[in-house]
Design a protein around this motif. Structure first.
Motif, mmCIF file in Angstrom:
data_model
loop_
_atom_site.group_PDB
_atom_site.id
_atom_site.type_symbol
_atom_site.label_atom_id
_atom_site.label_comp_id
_atom_site.label_asym_id
_atom_site.label_seq_id
_atom_site.Cartn_x
_atom_site.Cartn_y
_atom_site.Cartn_z
ATOM 1 N N ASP A 108 -0.183 -13.986 1.991
ATOM 2 C CA ASP A 108 0.249 -14.609 0.397
ATOM 3 C C ASP A 108 -0.554 -13.907 -0.852
ATOM 4 O O ASP A 108 -1.845 -13.776 -0.615
ATOM 5 C CB ASP A 108 -0.411 -16.177 0.501
ATOM 6 N N LEU A 109 0.091 -13.443 -1.724
ATOM 7 C CA LEU A 109 -0.609 -12.774 -3.042
ATOM 8 C C LEU A 109 -1.031 -13.798 -4.236
ATOM 9 O O LEU A 109 -1.592 -13.372 -5.134
ATOM 10 C CB LEU A 109 0.546 -12.032 -3.707
ATOM 11 N N PRO A 148 0.369 -4.711 -4.129
ATOM 12 C CA PRO A 148 -0.226 -3.378 -3.660
ATOM 13 C C PRO A 148 0.759 -2.266 -3.734
ATOM 14 O O PRO A 148 1.853 -2.219 -3.994
ATOM 15 C CB PRO A 148 -0.171 -3.613 -1.940
ATOM 16 N N THR A 149 0.053 -1.144 -3.614
ATOM 17 C CA THR A 149 0.640 0.281 -3.931
ATOM 18 C C THR A 149 1.098 0.910 -3.063
ATOM 19 O O THR A 149 0.388 0.828 -1.665
ATOM 20 C CB THR A 149 -0.477 1.145 -4.958
ATOM 21 N N GLU A 326 -9.285 -1.698 -10.906
ATOM 22 C CA GLU A 326 -8.487 -0.733 -11.148
ATOM 23 C C GLU A 326 -7.881 -0.106 -10.128
ATOM 24 O O GLU A 326 -6.581 0.207 -9.744
ATOM 25 C CB GLU A 326 -8.983 0.537 -12.038
ATOM 26 N N VAL A 327 -8.757 0.082 -8.996
ATOM 27 C CA VAL A 327 -8.214 0.763 -7.537
ATOM 28 C C VAL A 327 -7.809 -0.222 -6.739
ATOM 29 O O VAL A 327 -7.327 0.012 -5.628
ATOM 30 C CB VAL A 327 -9.391 1.770 -7.172
ATOM 31 N N LEU A 328 -8.098 -1.519 -6.863
ATOM 32 C CA LEU A 328 -7.668 -2.721 -5.687
ATOM 33 C C LEU A 328 -6.345 -2.513 -5.617
ATOM 34 O O LEU A 328 -5.957 -2.769 -4.189
ATOM 35 C CB LEU A 328 -8.043 -4.039 -6.393
ATOM 36 N N PRO A 329 -5.130 -2.448 -6.303
ATOM 37 C CA PRO A 329 -3.917 -2.236 -5.540
ATOM 38 C C PRO A 329 -3.583 -0.910 -4.798
ATOM 39 O O PRO A 329 -2.981 -1.338 -3.446
ATOM 40 C CB PRO A 329 -2.937 -1.947 -6.976
ATOM 41 N N VAL A 330 -4.429 0.049 -4.947
ATOM 42 C CA VAL A 330 -4.304 1.168 -4.176
ATOM 43 C C VAL A 330 -4.937 0.914 -2.877
ATOM 44 O O VAL A 330 -4.579 1.217 -1.571
ATOM 45 C CB VAL A 330 -4.855 2.294 -4.812
ATOM 46 N N LEU A 336 -2.785 -1.923 3.910
ATOM 47 C CA LEU A 336 -1.732 -2.325 4.332
ATOM 48 C C LEU A 336 -1.043 -1.213 5.546
ATOM 49 O O LEU A 336 -0.582 -1.534 6.393
ATOM 50 C CB LEU A 336 -0.704 -2.966 3.548
ATOM 51 N N ASP A 337 -1.114 -0.103 4.911
ATOM 52 C CA ASP A 337 -0.545 1.042 5.646
ATOM 53 C C ASP A 337 -1.418 1.151 7.006
ATOM 54 O O ASP A 337 -0.770 1.255 8.090
ATOM 55 C CB ASP A 337 -0.625 2.447 4.669
#
Length: 495
Positions: A108-109, A148-149, A326-330, A336-337
């Motif tokens: 859940d986002l 997420p990126t 700033e880097v949290l989405p990456v 996840l990958d």
């Protein structure tokens, strides 16, 4: 229209509610309301600060031009809806992480639109889950995660490790294994214990690890003073993070064991005489501290020590957290990958550690990346066994006496005889007094040895119990081939 021909307000509300919401019950009998097509569910009796279904229903009736109704009409309508929903099919609600169909899991986002991440061994994607597959429960502790990126090529892992101060590659790969475990609703994970010298950034690293799963609004908390407060905090979120532990009381130790492996709390339901309220929970746990004193053996088997070191260059809080946001989405995309790769990997399940599910996850991580996480996990358990023994004089005395038993041989006595024997071993020729907390009866000694069984077995001393026609006995055995104390060298490999 005549007054007696008007539709009663409670019927208007009930018709509107059933047209716009789906109502169902959970296993404990709580009735939830779920807006049609939306995965977030609210208990219809909730009056919490995150918004109640009653408020949601009132706003919908007003905005759709139906009208404004008094409390009596709303109560009568909700009473009817609740009674009807008790005959509906049972469906669970989940906080942050949930199992899905076809072997998938969901994250859940925390977004208002209900967008979530579906994680499957074939890949991950962002979508709104089918409400009949996943029902999210939100609380004040449910923070929002960024989208997420994609296609990060592992850059987020490097960015995360650059912001933290883990002492070595082994601590880094165990931290990654713990994070992957946090994304699995059915895998019990040991409690991550961030330790290191003063100024090593334990609290900062703890916040960073927690916020990957719980969002930027998440923070560390002081340990509650009683078990009820701890249970309430655990049930309201997914990752429970406790900061700056300096002492581990027996009650807190037992509560943490229950949090890691799962337990159920039963209390009397409010405003009733005989009904009860059930609350089941099993959550990832994160702790920080320099030293928590003596660690009990059962908790030691459920801990994952992650050592940090003091950074060579200090940065301001504002600068550090601005970069992290700033880097949290990456970071989340890379995690996840990696989770997909790990779940796709095949590995045998190790049977020696107590937390076999997490050991299997470490083996899968090794198969996917070659990090050496399983060897690092075994080494951490070995270190914790040393800590338990160093903090327990009885365990030290048992190991001292065991050296007098020939390999492959066994020694059998009653618990009272063992108490006299071990007391003499401890006192020695100097006849030093027995320490505070030393067992005073054979029964107390037998109970202490049962708790120490896994720790002693890891050092090649087996404790067993039985009964003859005359009395009960305790048997101490030294296997002919003791388990290796030293672990194989770990690969010096970064992530």
């Amino acid at each position: 229209m005549a007054e007696d021909e008007k539709t009663p307000a409670r019927e208007v509300i009930a018709d509107y509610a059933q047209a716009h919401f789906r109502y169902f019950r959970t296993a404990d009998g709580t009735v939830y309301a779920q807006r049609t097509g939306h995965p977030v569910a609210r208990p219809i009796r909730s009056q919490g600060t995150t918004g109640s279904h009653r408020q949601e229903l009132m706003v919908g009736l007003y905005r759709d031009g139906i009208g404004v109704f008094n409390g009596t009409a709303l109560k009568e309508a909700l009473d009817l809806i609740e009674a009807l929903a008790l005959s509906e099919q049972v469906q669970p609600v989940h906080i942050r992480v949930a199992p899905g169909f076809d072997g998938a899991t969901w994250l859940d986002l925390g977004r208002a639109d209900g967008m979530s991440v579906r994680i499957h061994p074939t890949g991950w994607d962002i979508r709104t889950p089918d409400p009949r597959e996943v029902c999210w429960k939100r609380t004040q502790l449910t923070g929002e995660l960024p989208l997420p990126t994609r296609d990060t090529d592992g850059k987020g892992i490097d960015l995360l490790l650059r912001l933290t101060n883990f002492a070595n590659a082994q601590a880094e790969c165990l931290a990654l294994a713990w994070l992957i475990g946090c994304l699995g609703p059915s895998v019990p994970v040991p409690a991550a214990f961030l330790t290191g010298p003063q100024g090593a950034g334990k609290s900062t690293a703890g916040r960073m690890l927690t916020r990957i799963v719980e969002g930027m609004s998440s923070d560390l908390r002081r340990p509650p003073k009683d078990e009820d407060s701890l249970t309430a905090a655990v049930a309201a979120g997914w990752v429970t993070a406790l900061d700056n532990l300096s002492h581990m009381s027996p009650d807190l130790s037992d509560a943490m064991c229950c949090i890691v492996t799962g337990a159920e709390s039963v209390k009397r339901a409010l405003f009733t005489d005989g009904d009860v309220h059930r609350s089941s929970y099993r959550r990832p746990l994160l702790l920080t501290g320099i030293d928590v004193g003596v660690i009990r053996p059962d908790l030691a088997e459920r801990l994952l020590p992650l050592r940090l070191e003091r950074p060579k260059v200090r940065r301001t809080e504002a600068e550090l957290w601005a970069e992290y946001a700033e880097v949290l989405p990456v970071v989340l995309g890379s995690l996840l990958d990696l989770t997909v790769k790990v779940r796709k990997a095949h590995a045998e399940t190790p049977t020696d550690p107590r937390m076999a599910d997490f050991a299997h996850l470490c083996a899968q991580l090794d198969a996917a990346t070659g990090f050496g996480a399983l060897a690092a996990y075994r080494a951490s358990l070995d270190d914790l066994n040393d800590d338990v023994i160093e903090g327990d004089l009885l365990a030290q005395t048992v190991l001292t006496h065991a050296e007098t038993i020939a390999p492959g041989a066994a020694q059998r006595m009653t618990s009272t005889e063992w108490l006299a024997c071990l007391s003499c071993v401890y006192s020695g020729e100097e006849a030093r007094p027995l320490p505070k907390g030393w067992p005073t009866t054979g029964k107390v000694l037998a109970d202490r040895l049962k708790r120490l069984q896994p720790t002693l077995a890891a050092r090649g001393v087996l404790i067993d119990s039985g009964r003859t026609k005359e009395a009960r006995y305790l048997e101490m055995t030294r296997p002919a081939v003791p388990p290796p104390h030293e672990q194989p060298p770990l690969p010096d490999q970064g992530t």
